[in-house]
Design an enzyme around this catalytic site. Structure first.
Site, PDB file in Angstrom:
ATOM      1  N   ASN A   9       1.045  -0.817  -0.098  1.00 40.70           N
ATOM      2  CA  ASN A   9       0.111  -0.254   0.329  1.00 40.70           C
ATOM      3  C   ASN A   9       0.829   1.081   0.487  1.00 40.70           C
ATOM      4  O   ASN A   9       1.313   1.475   1.041  1.00 40.70           O
ATOM      5  CB  ASN A   9      -0.818  -0.410   1.250  1.00 40.70           C
ATOM      6  CG  ASN A   9      -1.484   1.063   1.494  1.00 40.70           C
ATOM      7  OD1 ASN A   9      -1.669   2.238   0.683  1.00 40.70           O
ATOM      8  ND2 ASN A   9      -2.533   1.154   2.406  1.00 40.70           N
ATOM      9  N   LYS A  11       0.591   4.376  -0.413  1.00 35.62           N
ATOM     10  CA  LYS A  11      -0.263   5.380   0.149  1.00 35.62           C
ATOM     11  C   LYS A  11       0.387   6.679  -1.059  1.00 35.62           C
ATOM     12  O   LYS A  11       0.043   6.758  -2.145  1.00 35.62           O
ATOM     13  CB  LYS A  11       0.774   5.852   1.750  1.00 35.62           C
ATOM     14  CG  LYS A  11       0.000   4.234   2.170  1.00 35.62           C
ATOM     15  CD  LYS A  11       0.177   5.179   3.644  1.00 35.62           C
ATOM     16  CE  LYS A  11       0.032   3.109   4.884  1.00 35.62           C
ATOM     17  NZ  LYS A  11       0.035   3.399   6.238  1.00 35.62           N
ATOM     18  N   HIS A  94      -9.701   1.400   4.080  1.00 39.11           N
ATOM     19  CA  HIS A  94      -8.469   1.869   5.101  1.00 39.11           C
ATOM     20  C   HIS A  94      -8.375   1.969   6.087  1.00 39.11           C
ATOM     21  O   HIS A  94      -9.026   3.614   5.558  1.00 39.11           O
ATOM     22  CB  HIS A  94      -7.604   2.220   4.006  1.00 39.11           C
ATOM     23  CG  HIS A  94      -5.849   2.033   5.430  1.00 39.11           C
ATOM     24  ND1 HIS A  94      -5.875   2.781   6.143  1.00 39.11           N
ATOM     25  CD2 HIS A  94      -4.479   1.242   4.916  1.00 39.11           C
ATOM     26  CE1 HIS A  94      -4.433   2.644   6.566  1.00 39.11           C
ATOM     27  NE2 HIS A  94      -3.914   1.214   5.473  1.00 39.11           N
ATOM     28  N   GLU A  96      -6.835   4.918   7.596  1.00 36.90           N
ATOM     29  CA  GLU A  96      -6.996   6.287   7.425  1.00 36.90           C
ATOM     30  C   GLU A  96      -7.851   7.300   6.264  1.00 36.90           C
ATOM     31  O   GLU A  96      -7.835   8.195   6.539  1.00 36.90           O
ATOM     32  CB  GLU A  96      -5.625   6.127   6.606  1.00 36.90           C
ATOM     33  CG  GLU A  96      -3.892   5.982   7.153  1.00 36.90           C
ATOM     34  CD  GLU A  96      -2.525   5.664   6.120  1.00 36.90           C
ATOM     35  OE1 GLU A  96      -2.999   5.523   5.414  1.00 36.90           O
ATOM     36  OE2 GLU A  96      -1.894   5.044   7.269  1.00 36.90           O
ATOM     37  N   GLU A 166      -6.203  -4.330  10.247  1.00 41.84           N
ATOM     38  CA  GLU A 166      -4.677  -3.538  10.414  1.00 41.84           C
ATOM     39  C   GLU A 166      -5.336  -2.962  11.708  1.00 41.84           C
ATOM     40  O   GLU A 166      -6.534  -2.277  12.262  1.00 41.84           O
ATOM     41  CB  GLU A 166      -5.090  -2.428   9.697  1.00 41.84           C
ATOM     42  CG  GLU A 166      -4.255  -3.385   8.469  1.00 41.84           C
ATOM     43  CD  GLU A 166      -3.667  -2.560   7.803  1.00 41.84           C
ATOM     44  OE1 GLU A 166      -2.770  -2.823   6.229  1.00 41.84           O
ATOM     45  OE2 GLU A 166      -4.332  -0.713   7.318  1.00 41.84           O
ATOM     46  N   GLY A 172       1.724   2.096  10.505  1.00 37.46           N
ATOM     47  CA  GLY A 172       3.247   3.090  10.901  1.00 37.46           C
ATOM     48  C   GLY A 172       3.912   3.875  11.555  1.00 37.46           C
ATOM     49  O   GLY A 172       4.691   4.293  11.680  1.00 37.46           O
ATOM     50  N   SER A 212       3.007  -2.036  10.406  1.00 40.32           N
ATOM     51  CA  SER A 212       4.437  -2.132  10.784  1.00 40.32           C
ATOM     52  C   SER A 212       4.570  -3.748  10.322  1.00 40.32           C
ATOM     53  O   SER A 212       5.618  -4.242  10.946  1.00 40.32           O
ATOM     54  CB  SER A 212       4.842  -1.549  12.469  1.00 40.32           C
ATOM     55  OG  SER A 212       4.101  -0.551  12.246  1.00 40.32           O
TER      56      SER A 212
HETATM   57  C1  G2H Z   1      -0.788   0.028   8.309  1.00 43.44           C
HETATM   58  C2  G2H Z   1       0.107  -0.616   6.747  1.00 43.44           C
HETATM   59  C3  G2H Z   1      -0.376  -0.794   5.295  1.00 43.44           C
HETATM   60  P1  G2H Z   1       2.614   0.182   7.718  1.00 43.44           P
HETATM   61  O1  G2H Z   1      -1.894   0.831   6.989  1.00 43.44           O
HETATM   62  O2  G2H Z   1      -1.004  -0.444   5.276  1.00 43.44           O
HETATM   63  O3  G2H Z   1       0.712   0.907   7.017  1.00 43.44           O
HETATM   64  O4  G2H Z   1       3.191  -1.022   7.130  1.00 43.44           O
HETATM   65  O5  G2H Z   1       3.378   1.792   7.140  1.00 43.44           O
HETATM   66  O6  G2H Z   1       2.149   0.420   9.146  1.00 43.44           O
END
Ligand code: G2H
Length: 250
Positions: A9, A11, A94, A96, A166, A172, A212
């Protein structure tokens, strides 16, 4: 029985040249037999990425769609438009988007239906906030979000949904859920799908962990009974790291 799926992803990162350079670097490497590899990129990158992955097993996804086919929705992109580009996947709900763009369980469900109308595979995100986890509400939150996402889907559609669990506090932040904790919630989500449909449906739905995930911890998640892949943000932005994630999902 369930094909593991790693989805990057991106983003709001990468211009078109940055995106296509990335594909050149991962071609032939982030292509591991028995693992599905999907890059979910900003809308602006999608036509170039669909072209760049031709002849590879890498799939392209969007990060959002509007639930209508077309209409007076300034700034929005529909599933019909994504399908027309040759996109295969779309992330829906998501955290966000729920947090910053007023996405609700209701719009998530409408978007899931829009994805199926346009033959796109939805990657539907669910997960609890830190205060909800601390209040012992993780399962309840996931139940409400999962049931809403699947509402009105026929069984053959349900089998194609990819769910991404998630926990919001792990996104993040560098703080990841332990593999065991993530597996427990994901196994619970699978029981919800059994209740909504039946066991054979629940057994084929792929459920990813996200939050993460990086090359150093991906194998631990993948070693769990119910985790079928990962939705990865930060660690999907560098080619070497993305390749390692796909290899780690074998
Ligand atoms: C969670 C994830 C990807 P990250 O949003 O969807 O982001 O891996 O940076 O925590």
């Amino acid at each position: 029985m369930r094909t593991p799926i790693i989805a990057g992803n991106w983003k709001m990162f990468k211009t078109v040249p940055e995106a296509t350079d990335f594909i050149q670097e991962i071609k032939g490497k982030a292509e591991v037999e028995g693992v599905e590899s999907v890059i979910c990129a900003p809308f602006t990158n999608l036509p170039a990425l669909v072209e760049a992955v031709k002849g590879t097993s890498i799939k392209i996804g969007a990060q959002n769609l509007h639930f209508a086919e077309d209409g007076a929705y300034t700034g929005e992109i529909s599933g019909r438009m994504l399908k027309d580009l040759g996109v295969d996947y779309v992330i829906i709900g998501h955290s966000e988007r729920r947090q910053y763009f007023a996405e609700t369980d209701e719009t998530v469900n409408k978007k899931v239906h829009a994805a199926f109308r346009n033959d796109l595979t939805p990657i539907v995100c669910v997960g609890e906030k830190l205060e909800e986890r601390e209040a012992g509400q993780t399962k309840e939150v996931c139940k409400v979000q999962t049931e809403a996402a699947f509402a009105g889907l026929a069984k053959d559609q349900a089998t194609k949904v990819v769910v991404a669990y998630e926990p919001i506090w792990a996104i993040g932040t560098g703080k990841s859920s332990t593999a065991q904790d993530a597996n427990e919630v994901i196994a619970y989500i699978r029981t919800l799908i059994t209740e909504l449909y039946d066991e054979s449906t629940a057994n084929v739905v792929r459920i990813q962990y996200g939050g993460s995930v990086k090359p150093e911890n991906v194998t631990e998640y993948m070693g769990q009974s119910d985790i079928d892949g990962a939705l990865v943000g930060g660690a999907s932005l560098q080619p070497a790291s993305y390749i390692a994630l796909v290899e780690g999902a074998k």
